[in-house]
Motif scaffolding. Structure first.
Motif, short mmCIF file in Angstrom:
data_model
loop_
_atom_site.label_atom_id
_atom_site.label_comp_id
_atom_site.label_asym_id
_atom_site.label_seq_id
_atom_site.Cartn_x
_atom_site.Cartn_y
_atom_site.Cartn_z
N TYR A 53 44.08 67.01 3.92
CA TYR A 53 44.17 65.78 4.40
C TYR A 53 42.56 65.30 4.58
O TYR A 53 41.59 66.05 4.64
CB TYR A 53 44.64 65.65 5.93
N LEU A 140 49.63 79.05 12.08
CA LEU A 140 50.04 77.64 11.81
C LEU A 140 50.27 77.16 10.68
O LEU A 140 49.23 76.47 9.79
CB LEU A 140 48.63 76.94 12.62
N PRO A 146 58.23 65.47 13.71
CA PRO A 146 58.80 65.12 15.39
C PRO A 146 60.21 64.59 15.21
O PRO A 146 60.67 64.20 14.27
CB PRO A 146 57.92 64.00 15.61
N ILE A 148 62.32 62.17 15.93
CA ILE A 148 62.25 60.77 16.74
C ILE A 148 63.35 60.11 15.90
O ILE A 148 63.34 60.30 14.78
CB ILE A 148 60.88 60.12 16.41
N ILE A 178 50.72 59.46 14.25
CA ILE A 178 51.30 60.11 15.18
C ILE A 178 50.68 61.29 15.74
O ILE A 178 50.70 62.13 14.78
CB ILE A 178 53.05 60.38 15.00
N GLY A 179 50.20 61.44 16.80
CA GLY A 179 49.55 62.73 17.32
C GLY A 179 47.99 62.40 17.55
O GLY A 179 47.31 61.73 16.87
N GLY A 181 45.94 65.39 18.25
CA GLY A 181 45.19 66.93 18.16
C GLY A 181 44.02 66.84 17.52
O GLY A 181 43.44 65.92 16.97
N THR A 183 43.69 67.85 14.27
CA THR A 183 43.95 67.56 13.15
C THR A 183 43.75 65.74 13.14
O THR A 183 42.95 65.30 12.32
CB THR A 183 45.31 67.97 12.53
N ALA A 184 44.37 65.20 13.96
CA ALA A 184 44.29 63.87 14.01
C ALA A 184 43.12 63.31 14.40
O ALA A 184 42.40 62.46 13.81
CB ALA A 184 45.38 63.34 15.30
N GLN A 186 40.44 64.45 13.37
CA GLN A 186 39.71 64.47 11.86
C GLN A 186 40.19 63.49 11.01
O GLN A 186 39.37 62.80 10.18
CB GLN A 186 39.75 65.86 11.16
N LYS A 290 45.00 72.28 26.87
CA LYS A 290 45.23 72.23 25.50
C LYS A 290 43.87 72.59 24.65
O LYS A 290 42.98 72.59 25.19
CB LYS A 290 45.49 70.62 24.89
N ALA A 338 50.84 63.60 12.41
CA ALA A 338 49.74 64.82 12.58
C ALA A 338 50.34 65.70 13.86
O ALA A 338 49.47 65.43 14.94
CB ALA A 338 48.46 63.93 13.03
N GLY A 340 51.29 68.60 14.21
CA GLY A 340 50.94 70.09 14.47
C GLY A 340 52.04 70.82 13.69
O GLY A 340 52.80 70.64 12.80
N PHE A 341 52.06 72.11 14.35
CA PHE A 341 52.98 73.18 13.58
C PHE A 341 53.88 74.01 14.62
O PHE A 341 53.86 74.00 15.72
CB PHE A 341 51.90 74.31 13.09
P1 NAP Z 1 48.61 69.82 17.84
O1 NAP Z 1 47.24 70.32 18.42
O2 NAP Z 1 49.85 70.70 18.14
O3 NAP Z 1 48.71 68.60 18.03
C1 NAP Z 1 50.02 67.76 17.75
C2 NAP Z 1 49.88 66.19 18.18
O4 NAP Z 1 51.08 65.58 17.73
C3 NAP Z 1 49.53 66.28 19.69
O5 NAP Z 1 48.87 65.09 19.94
C4 NAP Z 1 51.17 65.94 20.14
O6 NAP Z 1 51.27 65.35 21.54
C5 NAP Z 1 51.48 64.98 18.97
N1 NAP Z 1 53.14 65.00 18.87
C6 NAP Z 1 54.03 66.16 18.42
N2 NAP Z 1 55.34 65.62 18.55
C7 NAP Z 1 55.13 64.24 18.96
C8 NAP Z 1 56.24 63.43 19.16
N3 NAP Z 1 57.61 63.84 18.83
N4 NAP Z 1 55.91 62.13 19.47
C9 NAP Z 1 54.38 62.02 19.72
N5 NAP Z 1 53.67 62.80 19.76
C10 NAP Z 1 53.84 63.89 18.93
O7 NAP Z 1 48.45 69.95 16.20
P2 NAP Z 1 47.04 69.86 15.27
O8 NAP Z 1 46.15 68.66 15.69
O9 NAP Z 1 47.53 69.91 13.97
O10 NAP Z 1 46.43 71.24 15.77
C11 NAP Z 1 46.96 72.37 15.83
C12 NAP Z 1 45.78 73.55 15.58
O11 NAP Z 1 45.53 73.82 14.59
C13 NAP Z 1 44.75 73.27 16.70
O12 NAP Z 1 44.72 73.49 17.94
C14 NAP Z 1 43.79 74.27 15.96
O13 NAP Z 1 43.89 75.40 16.31
C15 NAP Z 1 44.19 74.16 14.47
N6 NAP Z 1 43.29 73.33 13.60
C16 NAP Z 1 42.10 73.55 13.46
C17 NAP Z 1 41.05 72.53 13.00
C18 NAP Z 1 39.92 73.37 12.76
O14 NAP Z 1 38.76 72.39 12.51
N7 NAP Z 1 39.71 74.52 12.82
C19 NAP Z 1 41.57 71.60 12.52
C20 NAP Z 1 42.86 71.21 12.68
C21 NAP Z 1 43.51 72.13 13.48
P3 NAP Z 1 51.50 65.99 22.82
O15 NAP Z 1 49.91 66.54 23.01
O16 NAP Z 1 51.77 64.85 23.69
O17 NAP Z 1 52.25 67.30 22.66
#
Ligand code: NAP
Length: 488
Positions: A53, A140, A146, A148, A178-179, A181, A183-184, A186, A290, A338, A340-341
């Motif tokens: 991405y 991950l 989602p 939805i 959407i999201g 976290g 990833t979002a 970035q 988180k 965005a 997550g996993f």
């Molecule tokens: P994440 O931290 O799990 O974030 C998912 C986002 O989606 C959250 O904001 C979540 O909201 C939202 N979401 C999920 N389902 C939803 C729904 N039904 N309706 C509305 N919002 C929803 O996922 P991620 O951002 O992909 O990151 C996961 C992990 O990957 C990170 O914590 C990290 O460990 C790793 N990562 C690492 C890097 C890196 O640079 N090393 C980069 C990207 C990712 P809620 O908070 O309300 O649940």
């Protein structure tokens, strides 16, 4: 039997990502030659192959996010970009002659254990038999989409960040994300550069710490090429710094937690001018509950005129876009998930069957857990790398894999010496380990009133609640009292 008199085990490794490559290198260094790596996709790299991405980068300093034995003077930034990291793993894999051991486009469909051997079947209708089976599939890698109502009705383009569709033009489009976290954070600043309007659907705000993304000059790289020891020092320094700050903060150490909280709160206060917007971006849970987001571009981006931070919950999705709970339709051309996993799937959906026909689904019915994060009772000679309670957090997952690899190698070395034919963690050791983890969790911030991917369905954080140093110490030597061994 090798010339050294030691047995030479056959080892099948599932996955050619960072951990699979590392395992192959270390097994080979130890003199083990019968290594097969089964990779479901056409290329190695795992996360870094999948995630392409816009804005994908590692939020761990690049000089820390390398194998300890393969420093890289070529990193362009403090936070390496995804394509550079992918190139790094390819180069290391080629240099250490791992690549020829990888069977690409071959997914493991089932593996079963009998008489101290694993039988592994793949999507190519092939069968492998090995003494050890090691899952290196990472944490991950199962995108969570989602649930939805109406998502499937959306007529624009829709994809998950880990399945980015690069054929979709973003210039001048109305984009929804959407999201919010890691990833979002970035993705959003990058799509904002292209989209006419970007609607960010935030369910929960996040704590963000700002660490500037220094660009390394040609001069820097020249110096590091000449003196690789400088890079080793960098590696040590970053490891120390991250441990003293992020890692100690999340397990509840007072001063590091105060420092992290101060940095996140100051970042929000000084970066976001409009008090209304700042309020919307202010979390109501403890810093670190988180995963703390390391990012220096999100707050600027969300204040741009073409950004819309939507905090009304999502009601449904229609052909035209997202409808929020206030009845407003946010019309979109592209919808980015965005979201997550699924962190508890690990090596599944493959069927894994241990001794006496026990399936992994049965073994994990009550809880996904593993002794020392690596060994599951009733699954002899099977290792789950980066399993539950590996000390994830804001630490380098490479460092974790290196510690686990050394531990596993000690066990395999003892197998080679004929100490046993099969090894599995006992139920009793698993329960003791689980109780030990539970005790440590009480003081951590993961139970600080938030929902996160760290928590399992029981609400228990699948994390390591003690220090990194403590983990390294406890992982130095396998305690055979915790295992059941057979010699036939
Ligand atoms: P994440 O931290 O799990 O974030 C998912 C986002 O989606 C959250 O904001 C979540 O909201 C939202 N979401 C999920 N389902 C939803 C729904 N039904 N309706 C509305 N919002 C929803 O996922 P991620 O951002 O992909 O990151 C996961 C992990 O990957 C990170 O914590 C990290 O460990 C790793 N990562 C690492 C890097 C890196 O640079 N090393 C980069 C990207 C990712 P809620 O908070 O309300 O649940």
């Amino acid at each position: 039997m090798t010339t050294s008199g030691f047995r030479n085990p056959s080892v099948v490794v599932i996955g050619a990502g960072m951990t699979g490559i590392l395992l192959a290198i270390e097994l080979e260094k130890a003199g083990i030659t019968d290594i097969t790596i089964l990779e479901k996709k056409h290329d190695l790299g795992g996360t870094w192959r999948e995630n392409t991405y816009p804005g994908v980068a590692c939020d761990i300093p690049a000089h820390m996010y390398t194998y300890s034995f393969a420093p890289n003077p070529e990193w362009s930034h403090r936070f390496a970009h995804g394509d550079e990291i992918q190139a790094y793993f390819k180069r290391v894999s080629d240099e250490y002659k791992v690549t020829p051991k990888i069977h690409f486009n071959e997914a493991v469909t089932e593996s079963s254990y009998q008489n101290a051997k694993w039988t592994i079947k793949t999507s190519k209708d092939k069968t492998y038999v090995s003494d050890f089976l090691i899952s290196a599939t990472g944490i991950l890698h199962h995108p969570a989409k989602p649930n939805i109502p109406g998502l499937e009705r959306f007529q624009g383009k829709c994809f998950h960040t880990a399945e980015w569709d690069h054929s979709v033009p973003l210039e001048g489009k109305r984009i929804g994300v959407i999201g919010t976290g890691s990833t979002a954070a970035q993705v959003i600043p990058e799509v904002m550069k292209l989209g006419k309007k970007v609607s960010v659907f935030q369910r929960t705000p996040q704590w963000i710490v700002k660490v500037p993304d220094t660009t390394y000059t040609e001069e820097d790289k020249k110096k590091w090429r000449k003196e690789p020891n400088l890079l080793k020092r960098f590696h040590k320094w970053y490891t120390f710094a991250v441990e003293q700050t992020f890692s100690k903060a999340v397990i509840g150490k007072k001063i590091p937690h105060m420092l992290m909280s101060f940095l996140c709160k100051r970042n929000l206060r000084t970066s976001v001018k409009d008090p209304e917007l700042r309020k919307k971006l202010t979390p109501n849970y403890r810093v670190g509950c988180k995963r703390v987001i390391v990012n220096s571009t999100f707050y600027d981006a969300i204040q741009k005129p073409n950004a819309d931070l939507v905090t009304e919950g999502i009601e449904k999705i229609t052909e035209k876009g997202v409808v929020t709970k206030d009845g407003k339709l946010h019309e979109l051309d592209v919808l980015v998930l965005a979201t997550g996993f699924h962190p508890f799937h690990f090596m599944r959906p493959m069927n894994l069957t241990g001794e006496n026909g026990i399936s992994i689904e049965t073994a994990w019915k009550k809880k996904v857990q593993a002794y020392r994060s690596l060994f599951i009772p009733h699954f002899p000679n099977f290792v789950l790398m980066l399993g539950p309670n590996t000390p994830i957090g804001n630490f380098s997952v490479i460092a974790m894999s290196e510690v686990q690899t050394k531990y596993v190698l000690k066990i395999i070395e003892d197998w080679r010496r004929g100490k046993f034919n099969s090894i599995q963690a006992t139920e009793e050791a698993l329960h003791r380990f689980a109780a030990y983890l539970k005790k440590g969790m009480a003081g951590t911030v993961w139970l600080g009133g938030c929902q996160s991917w760290y928590l399992d369905p029981d609400g228990d954080p699948a994390m390591w609640p003690y220090t990194w140093k403590q983990w390294e110490k406890e992982m130095k030597t396998p305690d055979y009292n915790d295992f059941s061994l057979t010699t036939q």
